[in-house]
Design an enzyme around this catalytic site. Sequence first.
Site, mmCIF file in Angstrom:
data_model
loop_
_atom_site.group_PDB
_atom_site.id
_atom_site.type_symbol
_atom_site.label_atom_id
_atom_site.label_comp_id
_atom_site.label_asym_id
_atom_site.label_seq_id
_atom_site.Cartn_x
_atom_site.Cartn_y
_atom_site.Cartn_z
ATOM 1 N N TYR A 115 -0.530 -16.403 15.654
ATOM 2 C CA TYR A 115 -1.406 -16.191 14.492
ATOM 3 C C TYR A 115 -0.539 -16.396 13.260
ATOM 4 N N GLN A 117 -0.318 -16.662 9.694
ATOM 5 C CA GLN A 117 -0.923 -16.395 8.377
ATOM 6 C C GLN A 117 0.152 -16.140 7.329
ATOM 7 N N ARG A 313 8.025 21.983 14.388
ATOM 8 C CA ARG A 313 8.274 20.548 14.188
ATOM 9 C C ARG A 313 7.642 19.723 15.306
ATOM 10 N N GLY A 381 22.078 15.648 19.283
ATOM 11 C CA GLY A 381 22.953 14.487 19.423
ATOM 12 C C GLY A 381 22.471 13.532 20.490
ATOM 13 N N THR A 402 4.080 -1.975 8.683
ATOM 14 C CA THR A 402 4.075 -3.163 7.816
ATOM 15 C C THR A 402 3.154 -4.248 8.351
ATOM 16 N N GLU A 404 0.207 -6.268 10.247
ATOM 17 C CA GLU A 404 -1.244 -6.045 10.211
ATOM 18 C C GLU A 404 -1.660 -5.348 8.929
ATOM 19 N N ASP A 406 0.516 -4.012 5.129
ATOM 20 C CA ASP A 406 1.408 -2.969 4.618
ATOM 21 C C ASP A 406 0.573 -1.710 4.383
HETATM 22 C C1 LIG Z 1 -3.229 -5.973 21.026
HETATM 23 C C2 LIG Z 1 -2.674 -5.778 19.666
HETATM 24 C C3 LIG Z 1 -1.247 -6.297 19.533
HETATM 25 C C4 LIG Z 1 -0.310 -5.154 19.156
HETATM 26 C C5 LIG Z 1 1.016 -5.760 18.734
HETATM 27 C C6 LIG Z 1 0.925 -6.269 17.326
HETATM 28 C C7 LIG Z 1 2.100 -7.179 17.047
HETATM 29 C C8 LIG Z 1 2.230 -7.497 15.570
HETATM 30 C C9 LIG Z 1 0.976 -8.086 14.974
HETATM 31 C C10 LIG Z 1 1.147 -8.336 13.527
HETATM 32 C C11 LIG Z 1 0.300 -9.495 13.077
HETATM 33 C C12 LIG Z 1 0.195 -9.593 11.604
HETATM 34 O O1 LIG Z 1 0.872 -8.931 10.853
HETATM 35 S S1 LIG Z 1 -0.970 -10.708 11.125
HETATM 36 C C13 LIG Z 1 -0.912 -10.691 9.368
HETATM 37 C C14 LIG Z 1 -1.425 -9.379 8.835
HETATM 38 N N1 LIG Z 1 -1.638 -9.508 7.384
HETATM 39 C C15 LIG Z 1 -2.337 -8.643 6.716
HETATM 40 O O2 LIG Z 1 -2.821 -7.647 7.196
HETATM 41 C C16 LIG Z 1 -2.549 -9.050 5.266
HETATM 42 C C17 LIG Z 1 -3.081 -7.863 4.468
HETATM 43 N N2 LIG Z 1 -3.869 -8.330 3.328
HETATM 44 C C18 LIG Z 1 -5.231 -8.446 3.426
HETATM 45 O O3 LIG Z 1 -5.884 -8.088 4.441
HETATM 46 C C19 LIG Z 1 -5.941 -8.937 2.199
HETATM 47 O O4 LIG Z 1 -5.043 -9.721 1.406
HETATM 48 C C20 LIG Z 1 -6.464 -7.762 1.330
HETATM 49 C C21 LIG Z 1 -7.600 -7.080 2.078
HETATM 50 C C22 LIG Z 1 -5.342 -6.775 0.991
HETATM 51 C C23 LIG Z 1 -6.976 -8.332 0.001
HETATM 52 O O5 LIG Z 1 -7.856 -9.357 0.346
HETATM 53 P P1 LIG Z 1 -8.637 -10.125 -0.794
HETATM 54 O O6 LIG Z 1 -9.303 -11.297 -0.199
HETATM 55 O O7 LIG Z 1 -7.725 -10.328 -1.965
HETATM 56 O O8 LIG Z 1 -9.791 -9.100 -1.085
HETATM 57 P P2 LIG Z 1 -9.959 -8.074 -2.250
HETATM 58 O O9 LIG Z 1 -10.123 -8.826 -3.521
HETATM 59 O O10 LIG Z 1 -8.954 -6.985 -2.182
HETATM 60 O O11 LIG Z 1 -11.361 -7.471 -1.781
HETATM 61 C C24 LIG Z 1 -12.516 -8.261 -1.914
HETATM 62 C C25 LIG Z 1 -13.590 -7.592 -1.086
HETATM 63 O O12 LIG Z 1 -13.358 -7.914 0.293
HETATM 64 C C26 LIG Z 1 -13.352 -6.723 1.056
HETATM 65 N N3 LIG Z 1 -12.488 -6.926 2.197
HETATM 66 C C27 LIG Z 1 -11.166 -7.179 2.167
HETATM 67 N N4 LIG Z 1 -10.694 -7.302 3.415
HETATM 68 C C28 LIG Z 1 -11.731 -7.126 4.257
HETATM 69 C C29 LIG Z 1 -11.878 -7.121 5.683
HETATM 70 N N5 LIG Z 1 -10.817 -7.306 6.504
HETATM 71 N N6 LIG Z 1 -13.096 -6.902 6.194
HETATM 72 C C30 LIG Z 1 -14.163 -6.684 5.369
HETATM 73 N N7 LIG Z 1 -14.094 -6.652 4.008
HETATM 74 C C31 LIG Z 1 -12.885 -6.883 3.471
HETATM 75 C C32 LIG Z 1 -12.829 -5.670 0.117
HETATM 76 O O13 LIG Z 1 -13.187 -4.366 0.566
HETATM 77 C C33 LIG Z 1 -13.519 -6.057 -1.169
HETATM 78 O O14 LIG Z 1 -14.840 -5.580 -1.103
HETATM 79 P P3 LIG Z 1 -15.505 -5.072 -2.481
HETATM 80 O O15 LIG Z 1 -14.616 -3.965 -3.011
HETATM 81 O O16 LIG Z 1 -15.510 -6.283 -3.381
HETATM 82 O O17 LIG Z 1 -16.865 -4.601 -2.072
HETATM 83 C C1 LIG Z 2 7.527 -7.237 13.274
HETATM 84 C C2 LIG Z 2 6.548 -8.031 12.438
HETATM 85 C C3 LIG Z 2 5.633 -8.867 13.070
HETATM 86 C C4 LIG Z 2 4.743 -9.638 12.309
HETATM 87 N N1 LIG Z 2 3.890 -10.510 12.951
HETATM 88 C C5 LIG Z 2 3.092 -11.315 12.211
HETATM 89 C C6 LIG Z 2 2.245 -12.283 12.848
HETATM 90 O O1 LIG Z 2 2.221 -12.396 14.071
HETATM 91 N N2 LIG Z 2 1.478 -13.090 12.061
HETATM 92 C C7 LIG Z 2 1.489 -12.998 10.689
HETATM 93 O O2 LIG Z 2 0.780 -13.753 10.039
HETATM 94 N N3 LIG Z 2 2.277 -12.068 10.054
HETATM 95 C C8 LIG Z 2 3.069 -11.244 10.785
HETATM 96 N N4 LIG Z 2 3.872 -10.329 10.156
HETATM 97 C C9 LIG Z 2 3.896 -10.270 8.697
HETATM 98 C C10 LIG Z 2 3.190 -9.023 8.200
HETATM 99 O O3 LIG Z 2 1.817 -9.115 8.422
HETATM 100 C C11 LIG Z 2 3.483 -8.849 6.701
HETATM 101 O O4 LIG Z 2 4.861 -8.604 6.567
HETATM 102 C C12 LIG Z 2 2.671 -7.694 6.145
HETATM 103 O O5 LIG Z 2 1.328 -8.082 6.017
HETATM 104 C C13 LIG Z 2 3.203 -7.201 4.802
HETATM 105 O O6 LIG Z 2 3.176 -8.248 3.870
HETATM 106 P P1 LIG Z 2 4.500 -8.590 3.022
HETATM 107 O O7 LIG Z 2 5.607 -8.777 3.956
HETATM 108 O O8 LIG Z 2 4.112 -9.664 2.098
HETATM 109 O O9 LIG Z 2 4.770 -7.265 2.202
HETATM 110 P P2 LIG Z 2 4.674 -7.101 0.615
HETATM 111 O O10 LIG Z 2 3.257 -7.106 0.191
HETATM 112 O O11 LIG Z 2 5.604 -8.051 -0.027
HETATM 113 O O12 LIG Z 2 5.222 -5.598 0.490
HETATM 114 C C14 LIG Z 2 6.391 -5.269 -0.243
HETATM 115 C C15 LIG Z 2 6.090 -4.027 -1.055
HETATM 116 O O13 LIG Z 2 5.138 -4.377 -2.063
HETATM 117 C C16 LIG Z 2 4.084 -3.415 -2.085
HETATM 118 N N5 LIG Z 2 2.859 -4.047 -2.569
HETATM 119 C C17 LIG Z 2 2.405 -5.283 -2.283
HETATM 120 N N6 LIG Z 2 1.238 -5.516 -2.908
HETATM 121 C C18 LIG Z 2 0.933 -4.397 -3.602
HETATM 122 C C19 LIG Z 2 -0.157 -4.011 -4.463
HETATM 123 N N7 LIG Z 2 -1.169 -4.823 -4.734
HETATM 124 N N8 LIG Z 2 -0.115 -2.774 -4.983
HETATM 125 C C20 LIG Z 2 0.904 -1.927 -4.698
HETATM 126 N N9 LIG Z 2 1.953 -2.236 -3.928
HETATM 127 C C21 LIG Z 2 1.961 -3.454 -3.382
HETATM 128 C C22 LIG Z 2 3.977 -2.976 -0.639
HETATM 129 O O14 LIG Z 2 3.352 -1.687 -0.547
HETATM 130 C C23 LIG Z 2 5.444 -2.911 -0.219
HETATM 131 O O15 LIG Z 2 5.977 -1.653 -0.592
HETATM 132 C C24 LIG Z 2 4.763 -9.539 10.895
HETATM 133 C C25 LIG Z 2 5.671 -8.677 10.264
HETATM 134 C C26 LIG Z 2 6.559 -7.916 11.024
HETATM 135 C C27 LIG Z 2 7.529 -7.004 10.325
#
Ligand SMILES: CCCCCCCCCCCC(=O)SCCNC(=O)CCNC(=O)[C@H](O)C(C)(C)COP(=O)(O)OP(=O)(O)OC[C@H]1O[C@@H](n2cnc3c(N)ncnc32)[C@H](O)[C@@H]1OP(=O)(O)O
Ligand SMILES: Cc1cc2nc3c(=O)[nH]c(=O)nc-3n(C[C@H](O)[C@H](O)[C@H](O)COP(=O)(O)OP(=O)(O)OC[C@H]3O[C@@H](n4cnc5c(N)ncnc54)[C@H](O)[C@@H]3O)c2cc1C
Length: 643
Positions: A115, A117, A313, A381, A402, A404, A406
């Site tokens: 994935y 992104q 704790r 320890g 962090t 999925e 932050d």
């Molecule tokens: C088996 C497991 C493995 C388990 C093992 C797992 C291994 C590791 C997996 C890690 C994989 C990853 O990290 S994958 C990458 C993960 N990345 C993330 O999570 C990125 C986080 N950032 C985001 O989701 C987005 O940028 C936001 C939501 C922060 C901001 O999005 P935006 O498009 O700028 O939207 P924003 O202007 O804030 O909001 C506009 C409107 O959309 C709505 N909105 C925003 N998001 C959503 C949403 N998801 N669903 C519905 N509605 C939404 C808001 O409430 C708002 O509604 P209204 O207020 O207008 O009504």
């Molecule tokens: C182990 C691991 C596995 C991952 N796997 C995947 C994967 O499979 N696929 C994928 O696409 N991504 C993956 N990621 C990336 C992960 O989804 C991002 O790191 C995560 O979404 C946080 O985004 P960032 O790194 O840009 O943090 P940033 O947003 O840069 O965060 C840095 C600091 O800025 C602050 N900050 C940012 N925006 C704001 C705001 N608007 N207001 C206030 N504070 C703010 C945060 O709170 C944080 O303290 C993985 C990361 C890790 C560590």
Amino acid sequence: MKVAWAGSRETLELSDRMAKLVANDPVFEKFTRPMLGRKELFKNTLRKAAHGWKLIVDLRLTEEEAKWLRLYIDEPAYTDLHWGMFIPAIEGQGTEEQKKKWLPLAQKMKIIGCYAQTELGHGSNVQGLETTATFDPQADEFVIHSPTLTSSKWWPGGLGKASTHALVYARLIVGGEFHGVHGFIVQLRSLEDHSPLPGITVGDIGLKFGNGAYNTMDNGVLRFDHVRIPRNQMLMRVSQVTKEGKYMQSDVPRQLIYGTMVYVRQTIVVDASKALSRAVCIATRYSAVRRQFGSRNGGPETQVIDYKTQQSRLFPLLASAYAFRFVGEWLKWLYMDVKQRLEANDFSTLPEAHACTAGLKSLTTTATADGIEECRKLCGGHGYLVSSGLPELFAVYIPACTYEGDNVVLLLQVARFIVKTVSELGYKQPVGTTAYMGRVATLMQNNCAVRTAEDWLNPGAIVEAFEARAARMAVACGRQLAKFENPEEGFAELASDLVEASVAHCQLIVVSKFIEKLQQDIPGKGVKQSLEILCYVYALFLLHKHQGDFLAVGYLTPKQALLANDQLRTLYSKVRPNAIALVDSFNYTDHYLGSILGRYDGNVYPKLYEAAWEDPLNDSDVADGFHQYVQPILKQKLHSAKL
Ligand SMILES: CCCCCCCCCCCC(=O)SCCNC(=O)CCNC(=O)[C@H](O)C(C)(C)COP(=O)(O)OP(=O)(O)OC[C@H]1O[C@@H](n2cnc3c(N)ncnc32)[C@H](O)[C@@H]1OP(=O)(O)O
Ligand SMILES: Cc1cc2nc3c(=O)[nH]c(=O)nc-3n(C[C@H](O)[C@H](O)[C@H](O)COP(=O)(O)OP(=O)(O)OC[C@H]3O[C@@H](n4cnc5c(N)ncnc54)[C@H](O)[C@@H]3O)c2cc1C
């Protein structure tokens, strides 16, 4: 109690079978993992994943059995993202035709997906992603390109070395116009020799926190140099691009693009309960084994689990593990309910699902990461030894705060949801997890009626306290925001207060769902009573920890806060007799715990001593390098009188 933890007798039986299958298979040995170099470690992970897949195929394991098998193999690997994100994303955002084409390939592991992104320059801000997908109508293709260094995909798990395909999130450009971020299936490597395809630069991003730990995962970097893909490789359930180059936004909310993240966030909540329960199991069992001070007339010293400080704790963490297990069960129901509604194009509960998954993922992962570290400290320890299982557990777990999303960024999403609910109170009846705000007038007026410590053993008193705190904090933020001309400016200025109000709202959800769970039929003699004690421990521990909120909003008096703490102490004494039974109920094998301190048989000291000699440093009495670097110091003739 095992059934209560597992959720059902069938799940208990199934998970137990998978745990034993893994524990009894030497291929899945874990103790040497921290000693391996990066390349050997990764190869070993590939070997385990291949063996796991062979078991799934040969034994014809069901999807549920395979899920438990992968959990008990207990090793971050490319399969996590292939099964945990790549496939769900296609299921959620692909058209029927795209699902028919790609899902069978992925489910038979004919292709391996990740994935992709996050980029080097953007992770939280998805709308800020820079990778481009430009439609070329002549060729009926998208051109995927990385225009800047910061547009390099960075972090995706499984990307670095394992994946053949990626689900790439990129800025869709059609006819020179930007149409938001969308998902595209892109092949990265040849299915013949696994070499990167033309225009693709891909590799691993390098070592991460801790030895072993998450270094079994090839989190990768990926760049595109004008890579072409067919138009039908853009996931088109939410929006479409026609052959003629027309962009069509269906009436589905654009946020469905984010649907996979919502799905994973809800799984992460149950994962938190599993990770925390492992740490608590180790710390509880060891606290019963460890004796320190307190010997009378030469008798045995005191078990550290009997010290009030150890209990204050440890037992809230035990209670939290159960609390997160039950709220995770409810969240899974909420997610499935939303998913069914989406199928019928009913988007009414999408905002609630987003707020709950974001907020509870944030709350439970923060508490679990802190809780695992606290469990290490509870073991003194020996908790710092890799053989305690706690350092690895911590190192593998903490990125959950962090990835999925932050945790602060996600709480700000909850804040948006709460502020919106408060602003609509005059004309819209809040429902679901914000229904309590519909009673804001009462919650603003009524103060806590508790008079004795016993009065806190009343679910109604507890729920009202948490509702009043959350409602009053949300309303206070709403009133502050109203003073700003520009709402976004106000939101930015008040962000920390809003985050605290979001935490209050989410903690209310966890407490309420624990109490609701206890209203269900819970099998087993004395099980419900034990869980009731844990529910009160969880709620009153939070009330004690955040009593500043309850006092500041004027709901509690200092006396009532003190009574809550008195009750907590009494509750700890009630947990103590069942503490070992409560952690045994997690039904973890010694293999899965991977901890000498947490061994089921409690045979800690002999096994710690035995394990020490297995360290490679003890292969020789005199360590390599001694004669070269230390002996000369010992032998040198020091002429200077000063030394
Ligand atoms: C088996 C497991 C493995 C388990 C093992 C797992 C291994 C590791 C997996 C890690 C994989 C990853 O990290 S994958 C990458 C993960 N990345 C993330 O999570 C990125 C986080 N950032 C985001 O989701 C987005 O940028 C936001 C939501 C922060 C901001 O999005 P935006 O498009 O700028 O939207 P924003 O202007 O804030 O909001 C506009 C409107 O959309 C709505 N909105 C925003 N998001 C959503 C949403 N998801 N669903 C519905 N509605 C939404 C808001 O409430 C708002 O509604 P209204 O207020 O207008 O009504
Ligand atoms: C182990 C691991 C596995 C991952 N796997 C995947 C994967 O499979 N696929 C994928 O696409 N991504 C993956 N990621 C990336 C992960 O989804 C991002 O790191 C995560 O979404 C946080 O985004 P960032 O790194 O840009 O943090 P940033 O947003 O840069 O965060 C840095 C600091 O800025 C602050 N900050 C940012 N925006 C704001 C705001 N608007 N207001 C206030 N504070 C703010 C945060 O709170 C944080 O303290 C993985 C990361 C890790 C560590």
